[in-house]
Design a protein around this motif. Sequence first.
Motif, short mmCIF file in Angstrom:
data_model
loop_
_atom_site.label_atom_id
_atom_site.label_comp_id
_atom_site.label_asym_id
_atom_site.label_seq_id
_atom_site.Cartn_x
_atom_site.Cartn_y
_atom_site.Cartn_z
N VAL A 144 66.40 61.32 61.28
CA VAL A 144 67.09 62.07 60.22
C VAL A 144 66.18 62.20 59.01
CG1 VAL A 144 69.14 62.17 58.76
CG2 VAL A 144 69.26 61.04 60.98
N GLU A 145 66.15 63.40 58.47
CA GLU A 145 65.43 63.64 57.22
C GLU A 145 66.45 63.65 56.08
OE1 GLU A 145 61.80 66.49 56.31
OE2 GLU A 145 63.69 67.60 56.16
N VAL A 146 66.24 62.78 55.12
CA VAL A 146 67.17 62.65 53.99
C VAL A 146 66.48 63.16 52.73
CG1 VAL A 146 68.62 61.09 52.66
CG2 VAL A 146 68.18 60.62 55.08
N ASP A 153 61.16 64.54 42.26
CA ASP A 153 60.01 64.88 43.10
C ASP A 153 60.44 65.53 44.41
OD1 ASP A 153 58.39 63.74 41.19
OD2 ASP A 153 58.43 61.76 42.14
N GLY A 154 61.73 65.44 44.72
CA GLY A 154 62.23 66.03 45.95
C GLY A 154 61.64 65.40 47.19
N GLU A 155 61.37 64.09 47.13
CA GLU A 155 60.76 63.40 48.26
C GLU A 155 61.70 63.39 49.46
OE1 GLU A 155 59.55 59.54 47.13
OE2 GLU A 155 58.00 60.22 45.73
N LYS A 156 61.10 63.56 50.65
CA LYS A 156 61.87 63.53 51.88
C LYS A 156 61.69 62.16 52.55
CE LYS A 156 61.32 68.50 52.62
NZ LYS A 156 60.85 69.56 53.54
N ASP A 157 62.79 61.66 53.05
CA ASP A 157 62.79 60.32 53.65
C ASP A 157 63.20 60.45 55.12
OD1 ASP A 157 62.87 57.64 54.18
OD2 ASP A 157 64.77 57.27 53.14
N ALA A 184 78.93 58.02 59.18
CA ALA A 184 80.09 58.92 59.26
C ALA A 184 79.70 60.36 58.92
CB ALA A 184 81.19 58.43 58.32
N ALA A 185 78.75 60.50 57.98
CA ALA A 185 78.28 61.84 57.61
C ALA A 185 77.49 62.50 58.73
CB ALA A 185 77.44 61.76 56.34
N LEU A 186 76.84 61.68 59.57
CA LEU A 186 76.02 62.22 60.66
C LEU A 186 76.83 62.58 61.90
CD1 LEU A 186 73.00 59.72 60.54
CD2 LEU A 186 73.01 62.08 59.73
N LEU A 187 77.96 61.93 62.09
CA LEU A 187 78.75 62.14 63.31
C LEU A 187 79.07 63.62 63.52
CD1 LEU A 187 81.28 59.15 63.18
CD2 LEU A 187 79.26 59.39 64.65
N GLY A 188 78.82 64.09 64.74
CA GLY A 188 79.13 65.47 65.10
C GLY A 188 78.02 66.46 64.83
N PHE A 198 77.86 63.74 50.16
CA PHE A 198 77.80 62.75 49.08
C PHE A 198 77.83 61.35 49.68
CE2 PHE A 198 79.21 66.48 46.79
CZ PHE A 198 78.56 66.37 45.57
N LEU A 199 76.85 60.56 49.32
CA LEU A 199 76.77 59.17 49.73
C LEU A 199 76.89 58.30 48.47
CD1 LEU A 199 73.86 59.35 52.34
CD2 LEU A 199 76.33 59.30 52.77
N PRO A 200 77.04 56.99 48.63
CA PRO A 200 77.17 56.12 47.44
C PRO A 200 76.06 56.32 46.41
CG PRO A 200 77.72 54.89 49.41
CD PRO A 200 77.25 56.23 49.87
N GLN A 201 74.83 56.66 46.86
CA GLN A 201 73.74 56.84 45.91
C GLN A 201 73.73 58.21 45.27
OE1 GLN A 201 73.37 56.44 49.20
NE2 GLN A 201 71.61 57.56 50.01
N GLY A 202 74.60 59.12 45.76
CA GLY A 202 74.68 60.45 45.17
C GLY A 202 74.63 61.55 46.21
N LYS A 203 74.33 62.76 45.75
CA LYS A 203 74.31 63.93 46.62
C LYS A 203 72.99 63.99 47.39
CE LYS A 203 74.99 68.96 46.37
NZ LYS A 203 75.18 70.11 45.44
N VAL A 204 73.09 64.18 48.73
CA VAL A 204 71.89 64.26 49.57
C VAL A 204 72.07 65.38 50.58
CG1 VAL A 204 71.35 61.80 49.34
CG2 VAL A 204 72.78 62.59 51.23
N ILE A 205 70.93 65.78 51.17
CA ILE A 205 70.93 66.74 52.27
C ILE A 205 70.40 66.03 53.51
CG2 ILE A 205 69.97 68.90 53.15
CD1 ILE A 205 69.74 69.86 50.26
N LEU A 206 71.14 66.13 54.60
CA LEU A 206 70.76 65.48 55.85
C LEU A 206 70.32 66.53 56.85
CD1 LEU A 206 73.77 62.98 56.18
CD2 LEU A 206 71.54 62.55 55.13
#
Length: 291
Positions: A144-146, A153-157, A184-188, A198-206
């Motif tokens: 997964v790329e987060v 910096d828009g770093e990708k993880d 749970a966000a990844l399921l499906g 939205f995750l506990p650390q904030g808004k992300v793109i998966l």
Amino acid sequence: MSKKDLGRDCCRFDRAIETRKRNNFVRSAKPSRTAMCRQQNHRGKTMKKQQYKLTSRGVQLFQNRLAKARMDHQKICDERTVAHELSGDGWHDNPFFNYLQQMEANKTWRINEIENILSNAKRIVVEEGSRPTFQVDIGSVVLVEVIDENNEDGEKDLRLIEIVGFEESVPDLGMISYTAPFAAALLGMSEGESKETFLPQGKVILDIVEFFATHPGMEEESQTDIVSLGVTVEFRINGQEAQIHKVKNASHAISSAILGMREGDVQDVFVNGEQVKVEIIRVQRKIATVA
């Protein structure tokens, strides 16, 4: 005071002492009213019909947790009996006895909870080589790329994630329970799909980069210090002669118990319901053979 009156008072005093002893015995055999209420309240919460999804490894984990909880419960009961014999059950004279009653109630609740989870568990079969690869599901191993939008910096993880059953998480190995927000966000999701959440650390793109039918750890050959799938472990149980074990299946009794431990760790773990002390001597992806 006459001898007759003195004798009557002595008899009355003796009866009072016997009554007190009898009442203490009866109370010692039962939890306190507070403890009983707590048990009933907790039992009401845990007995709600809810289905828990467990892999074979998860079933092993909960069976071992149940064995440990029962052992702890028996130990608390034994300590409570000793505490009562020493100082009775009065909260003022023997606060430790009251504390043990509360601990007993909490441990009883935990036992009921684990039994409820096991009885309402849906078993999920996960086999290497045929893990879910169409959509993210329990048993999936996915890259997964987060992208954290809060990061200037828009770093990708990039993260290698394995979706596991209820309370089976081992974060150091990337094993995340399906009930966790990230999983749970990844399921499906499917390969190539992108999702904003939205995750506990904030808004992300998966972004789903790749699925793996076989866990990559089963194919790598490298040095490591943590017990994970695909490694060969040299370990010792209860100080006995060292053994070598290949971690091929997370549901195996030994593998399940030592998964996530590190080289040099010494821990008390449960194997098939029995408590043993395990020492991890060496962890390798591949042990060289001597000609």
